[in-house]
Design an enzyme around this catalytic site. Structure first.
Site, PDB file in Angstrom:
ATOM      1  N   ASN A  29       0.853  -1.188   0.000  1.00 40.31           N
ATOM      2  CA  ASN A  29       0.000   0.000   0.000  1.00 40.31           C
ATOM      3  C   ASN A  29       0.895   1.247   0.000  1.00 40.31           C
ATOM      4  OD1 ASN A  29      -1.825   2.054   0.445  1.00 40.31           O
ATOM      5  ND2 ASN A  29      -2.288   1.477   2.559  1.00 40.31           N
ATOM      6  N   TRP A  30       0.977   1.905  -1.148  1.00 44.40           N
ATOM      7  CA  TRP A  30       1.838   3.093  -1.251  1.00 44.40           C
ATOM      8  C   TRP A  30       1.219   4.317  -0.569  1.00 44.40           C
ATOM      9  CZ3 TRP A  30       4.149   3.697  -6.883  1.00 44.40           C
ATOM     10  CH2 TRP A  30       4.900   2.563  -7.198  1.00 44.40           C
ATOM     11  N   LYS A  31      -0.040   4.222  -0.192  1.00 42.23           N
ATOM     12  CA  LYS A  31      -0.777   5.397   0.295  1.00 42.23           C
ATOM     13  C   LYS A  31      -0.633   6.521  -0.744  1.00 42.23           C
ATOM     14  CE  LYS A  31       0.352   3.820   4.852  1.00 42.23           C
ATOM     15  NZ  LYS A  31       0.050   3.994   6.244  1.00 42.23           N
ATOM     16  N   HIS A  36      -9.713   0.833   5.091  1.00 37.66           N
ATOM     17  CA  HIS A  36      -8.410   1.118   5.705  1.00 37.66           C
ATOM     18  C   HIS A  36      -8.616   2.095   6.864  1.00 37.66           C
ATOM     19  CE1 HIS A  36      -4.342   2.574   6.285  1.00 37.66           C
ATOM     20  NE2 HIS A  36      -3.929   1.483   5.665  1.00 37.66           N
ATOM     21  N   GLU A  90      -5.069  -4.963  10.749  1.00 35.85           N
ATOM     22  CA  GLU A  90      -4.097  -3.877  10.887  1.00 35.85           C
ATOM     23  C   GLU A  90      -4.370  -3.100  12.178  1.00 35.85           C
ATOM     24  OE1 GLU A  90      -2.230  -2.625   6.980  1.00 35.85           O
ATOM     25  OE2 GLU A  90      -4.132  -1.596   7.034  1.00 35.85           O
TER      26      GLU A  90
HETATM   27  C1  PEP Z   1      -0.863   0.447   5.966  1.00 40.37           C
HETATM   28  O1  PEP Z   1      -1.056   1.662   5.922  1.00 40.37           O
HETATM   29  O2  PEP Z   1      -1.679  -0.335   5.475  1.00 40.37           O
HETATM   30  C2  PEP Z   1       0.356  -0.036   6.621  1.00 40.37           C
HETATM   31  C3  PEP Z   1       0.437  -1.295   6.890  1.00 40.37           C
HETATM   32  O3  PEP Z   1       1.323   0.902   6.892  1.00 40.37           O
HETATM   33  P1  PEP Z   1       2.799   0.667   7.501  1.00 40.37           P
HETATM   34  O4  PEP Z   1       3.357  -0.610   6.948  1.00 40.37           O
HETATM   35  O5  PEP Z   1       3.576   1.858   7.067  1.00 40.37           O
HETATM   36  O6  PEP Z   1       2.639   0.589   8.988  1.00 40.37           O
END
Ligand code: PEP
Length: 224
Positions: free
Chosen positions: A7-9, A86, A148
């Protein structure tokens, strides 16, 4: 075979996407890789040998919703997956479980496989139960879940592998065995192997660390 999702956001650029595609296309892996770039960069992924997904999609496939992304059009441009619910969308755009359910439904109607993200703020598993309540009892055969924990996203903190396993086991008890379960939150090249070795895990969702091409290549090649 595990699922390695990126996930590049809201990060990247045309140049970075081109470099990512050409370098990652050279990386061999037995895992299933799915990249979620910003929607503006989807066009840079022509010729990408792995799978493509969208970070968000609308509650409808067509109509008067200016600025949203249609699941049907996302499918048309090559997406096969979409992130739904998300925590950043739940928090910043106040997407509640009703909206998440509508997006899940519309994504499936368009042929996309939704990755429904759930996560609690303070180790409160009843939050997970609530986030899943509308989906329980639905046909979840074409749905992936990503656990998450909010306190792990972008913080550099991860729960101990045994705790991840316990939560995934709990989620499996709620949604059944047919849906793959991912863990996301501060997964890096350094910790990916131990996280991917968790008993009930089917893969990882990688945020920040997916923007480091060398590090992401290592995650793709983690042997488990
Ligand atoms: C996400 O935003 O889905 C995520 C897992 O971020 P990070 O790996 O940067 O914690």
């Amino acid at each position: 075979m595990k699922i390695i999702a990126a996930n590049w956001k809201m990060n990247g650029s045309v140049r970075f996407a081109e470099e990512f595609v050409s370098k990652i296309n050279e990386v061999q892996t037995n895992h299933k890789v799915i990249v979620f770039p910003p929607a503006e960069l989807l066009g840079q992924f022509q010729g990408f040998r792995y799978c493509l997904g969208a970070q968000n999609s609308a509650i409808a496939s067509s109509g008067a919703i200016t600025g949203e992304s249609s699941p049907r059009i996302l499918y048309d441009v090559g997406c096969r997956y979409v992130l739904v619910g998300h925590s950043e969308r739940r928090t910043l755009f106040r997407e509640d479980d009703k909206v998440v359910f509508a997006k899940w439904q519309e994504a499936r109607n368009a042929g996309l496989i939704p990755i429904v993200c759930i996560g609690e703020r303070r180790r409160r598993w009843d939050t997970l139960q609530k986030q899943l309540s509308r989906l329980r009892g639905q046909d979840l055969s074409q749905t992936i879940f990503a656990y998450e924990p909010v306190w792990c996203i972008g913080t550099g903190v991860t729960p101990p592998p045994e705790e991840i396993d316990d939560v995934l086991y709990f989620i499996k008890g709620l949604v059944g065995k047919q849906s793959p379960l991912l863990y996301g939150g501060s997964v890096t090249a350094e910790n990916a192997k131990s996280i991917l070795s968790v008993n009930n895990i089917d893969g990882v969702l990688v945020g920040g660390a997916s923007l480091d091409i060398a590090g992401f290549s290592q995650i793709m090649q983690a042997s488990v």
